[in-house]
Design a protein around this motif. Structure first.
Motif, PDB file in Angstrom:
ATOM      1  N   ASN A 168       0.738  -1.218   0.120  1.00 37.27           N
ATOM      2  CA  ASN A 168      -0.212   0.015   0.012  1.00 37.27           C
ATOM      3  C   ASN A 168       1.065   1.240   0.000  1.00 37.27           C
ATOM      4  OD1 ASN A 168      -2.861  -1.084   2.330  1.00 37.27           O
ATOM      5  ND2 ASN A 168      -2.122  -1.723   0.074  1.00 37.27           N
ATOM      6  N   GLY A 172       2.674   1.373  -3.654  1.00 38.32           N
ATOM      7  CA  GLY A 172       1.445   2.400  -4.145  1.00 38.32           C
ATOM      8  C   GLY A 172       0.278   1.713  -4.609  1.00 38.32           C
ATOM      9  N   VAL A 173      -0.021   0.391  -4.217  1.00 42.30           N
ATOM     10  CA  VAL A 173      -1.382  -0.424  -4.771  1.00 42.30           C
ATOM     11  C   VAL A 173      -2.089  -0.505  -3.632  1.00 42.30           C
ATOM     12  CG1 VAL A 173      -2.440  -2.537  -5.718  1.00 42.30           C
ATOM     13  CG2 VAL A 173       0.037  -1.626  -6.740  1.00 42.30           C
ATOM     14  N   ASN A 174      -3.491  -0.014  -3.508  1.00 42.22           N
ATOM     15  CA  ASN A 174      -4.110  -0.273  -2.504  1.00 42.22           C
ATOM     16  C   ASN A 174      -4.835  -1.559  -2.013  1.00 42.22           C
ATOM     17  OD1 ASN A 174      -4.301   2.204  -1.013  1.00 42.22           O
ATOM     18  ND2 ASN A 174      -5.297   3.162  -2.492  1.00 42.22           N
ATOM     19  N   LEU A 224      -2.261  -1.521 -16.986  1.00 38.89           N
ATOM     20  CA  LEU A 224      -3.067  -0.510 -16.294  1.00 38.89           C
ATOM     21  C   LEU A 224      -3.786  -1.065 -14.866  1.00 38.89           C
ATOM     22  CD1 LEU A 224      -4.576   1.915 -18.864  1.00 38.89           C
ATOM     23  CD2 LEU A 224      -2.476   2.405 -17.155  1.00 38.89           C
ATOM     24  N   ASP A 226      -3.093  -1.771 -12.165  1.00 40.34           N
ATOM     25  CA  ASP A 226      -2.929  -1.216 -10.795  1.00 40.34           C
ATOM     26  C   ASP A 226      -3.930   0.291 -10.661  1.00 40.34           C
ATOM     27  OD1 ASP A 226      -1.311  -2.896 -10.171  1.00 40.34           O
ATOM     28  OD2 ASP A 226       0.491  -1.818  -9.974  1.00 40.34           O
ATOM     29  N   SER A 227      -4.021   0.917 -11.629  1.00 40.27           N
ATOM     30  CA  SER A 227      -4.807   2.332 -11.389  1.00 40.27           C
ATOM     31  C   SER A 227      -6.206   1.984 -11.666  1.00 40.27           C
ATOM     32  CB  SER A 227      -4.417   3.184 -12.695  1.00 40.27           C
ATOM     33  OG  SER A 227      -4.711   2.633 -13.871  1.00 40.27           O
ATOM     34  N   LYS A 228      -6.783   1.006 -12.211  1.00 43.25           N
ATOM     35  CA  LYS A 228      -7.944   0.478 -12.263  1.00 43.25           C
ATOM     36  C   LYS A 228      -8.352  -0.346 -11.084  1.00 43.25           C
ATOM     37  CE  LYS A 228      -8.227  -0.245 -17.398  1.00 43.25           C
ATOM     38  NZ  LYS A 228      -7.971  -1.510 -18.107  1.00 43.25           N
ATOM     39  N   TYR A 229      -7.527  -0.886 -10.346  1.00 43.61           N
ATOM     40  CA  TYR A 229      -7.761  -1.453  -9.073  1.00 43.61           C
ATOM     41  C   TYR A 229      -8.053  -0.504  -8.073  1.00 43.61           C
ATOM     42  CZ  TYR A 229      -7.113  -4.230  -4.869  1.00 43.61           C
ATOM     43  OH  TYR A 229      -7.211  -4.963  -3.749  1.00 43.61           O
ATOM     44  N   ASN A 230      -7.179   0.595  -8.002  1.00 41.39           N
ATOM     45  CA  ASN A 230      -7.402   1.743  -6.973  1.00 41.39           C
ATOM     46  C   ASN A 230      -8.541   2.470  -7.240  1.00 41.39           C
ATOM     47  OD1 ASN A 230      -5.081   1.201  -5.870  1.00 41.39           O
ATOM     48  ND2 ASN A 230      -3.645   2.631  -6.702  1.00 41.39           N
ATOM     49  N   GLU A 231      -9.148   2.369  -8.559  1.00 41.03           N
ATOM     50  CA  GLU A 231     -10.139   3.346  -9.254  1.00 41.03           C
ATOM     51  C   GLU A 231     -11.326   2.384  -8.578  1.00 41.03           C
ATOM     52  OE1 GLU A 231     -11.036   4.554 -13.082  1.00 41.03           O
ATOM     53  OE2 GLU A 231     -12.387   2.740 -12.773  1.00 41.03           O
ATOM     54  N   SER A 234     -12.000   2.839  -4.673  1.00 40.87           N
ATOM     55  CA  SER A 234     -12.548   4.021  -4.342  1.00 40.87           C
ATOM     56  C   SER A 234     -13.957   4.137  -4.806  1.00 40.87           C
ATOM     57  CB  SER A 234     -11.815   5.332  -4.841  1.00 40.87           C
ATOM     58  OG  SER A 234     -12.249   5.624  -6.400  1.00 40.87           O
TER      59      SER A 234
END
Ligand code: GLA
Length: 396
Positions: A168, A172-174, A224, A226-231, A234
């Motif tokens: 995390n 930087g992966v939540n 992508l 990681d960014s879709k995971y965080n999205e 949220s």
């Protein structure tokens, strides 16, 4: 490579004696059901693989950490006194991040040379990173304890939590706790029924009654992801914020029942956000029912929930992709398949299927053919056994 070969390789790279070399290993995981429920305080049902990350480790006199992997040419070097500095490394950031979190948690570490041998396919949704993190944590704490004359056994749940924190905060992966927990707490021939709200868990025997667990790698790179995971995470938080106005006691989506959700779902006006919550809440329920089905030896019912889970990830949570959908569709055409779904974070990676033993070869042939014909990609099949969690390998 076996352990003796790895030790020889270690000496070739780092020189010196075999004396003081220790070996640690921690597995990847396959999640049988319960996807994107962990960070929502829900249930998951993963199992540890026999594929994993093995670390050959030897303490050093100084505060340096040197790392290398058998399948990579690069050697990474860090100092235990400057661990904030390595976040941008492409390889080595997981390990140095774990060291950083361990020190922040009060563990006294010692410098060391480390050689990694990883058998979990990278980026396939089988937690290759959690395997590396947990193997690193066990190695670093064990070497540190010995250097400081401490004898206490490792607290494996704490190791898992520290590794999650490293991912995390450092990487930087939540992510939630599922992968690190499975890697740390796996048990051969058992799946782990984990309540991610309070980390209470139970090892459930995997009596498959003539079925096998088959993992198929789509070999579609998880671009992508990681960014879709965080999205997604949220969006789940947005849904919770709205539902909390009507269910004030709820601290996470995992605490909201289907009945409560149905009563207040219309309050979530954004359809996308509503769908995300619906996936999590129904998936949580499917985990509970699947565990019961397994305990009752009802593999057909277990498979049915897997199929529902995939549909929910495809239509509501939208984390599958054409390749994963095709893999599951092709699997379900084969006689003797109880269920099939994508596993892991999504956007590529693997499917997991429950297949009758006598149908396995036909499954491999036909799913392979069908998948290649429709996507142009060649899948990989793993009939991995379910193995133990992270540990030191002593008798070598
Ligand atoms: C990744 C994360 C886990 C979990 C899964 C989805 O593997 O690391 O914490 O959220 O995705 O279930």
């Amino acid at each position: 490579m076996n352990i003796s070969e790895l030790k020889r390789k270690f000496i070739e790279i780092y020189q010196g004696e075999e004396d003081g070399i220790r070996v640690f290993t921690s597995p990847g995981r396959v999640n049988l059901i319960g996807e994107h429920t962990d960070y929502n305080g829900g249930y998951v049902f993963p199992a540890a693989l026999t594929l994993g990350s093995t670390v050959i480790a030897r303490p050093r006199e100084d505060r340096k950490m040197r790392l290398i992997a058998t399948d990579l040419g690069i050697q990474v070097e860090g100092s235990l006194d400057h661990l904030e500095e390595y976040k941008s490394l492409k390889w080595g950031n997981y390990q140095l991040g774990v060291a950083d979190e361990l020190q922040k948690a009060g563990y006294e570490l010692t410098g060391c040379d480390l050689l990694y041998h990883d058998t979990v396919p990278l980026g396939a949704g089988l937690s290759s990173s959690a395997a590396i993190e947990v193997a690193t944590a066990i190695a670093l704490v064990s070497l540190g304890n010995s250097a400081n004359g401490l004898m206490q056994p490792l607290d494996m749940v704490k190791m898992a939590m520290i590794c999650q924190k490293a991912e995390n905060r450092y990487v930087g992966v939540n992510c939630g706790i599922m992968d690190q927990f499975s890697s740390a707490m796996g048990k051969a021939d058992h799946a782990i029924f984990l309540n991610c709200r309070d980390l209470s868990f139970m090892h459930v025997p995997l009596n498959l009654h003539g079925y096998r667990i088959i993992i198929v790698n789509s070999n579609k790179k998880r671009g992508l992801a990681d960014s879709k995971y965080n999205e997604r995470r949220s969006q789940c938080e947005q849904a919770l914020d709205i539902l909390k106005r009507f269910i004030p006691d709820a601290t996470c989506l995992g605490e909201i029942s289907q009945e409560q959700f149905n009563r207040f779902r219309h309050e979530i006006h954004d359809e996308l956000v509503r769908n995300r919550a619906e996936h999590v809440i129904t998936e949580d329920d499917r985990v509970l029912k699947s565990v019961e089905a397994l305990k009752n030896d009802n593999m057909a019912l277990f498979g049915k929930y897997m199929i529902q889970s995939h549909a929910s990830m495809r239509d509501l949570f939208e984390i599958t992709c054409v390749e994963l959908d095709v893999l599951v569709e092709e699997a379900l055409k084969i006689e003797g398949v109880a269920g099939s779904r994508m596993t892991g974070g999504g956007f590529g990676g693997c499917s997991v299927s429950i297949v009758r033993e006598e149908a396995v070869q036909n499954f491999i042939d036909e799913v392979g053919k069908g998948y290649t014909a429709r996507t142009g990609l060649t899948p990989s099949f793993y009939i991995s056994d379910i193995g133990d969690g992270g540990r030191e390998i002593m008798d070598i």
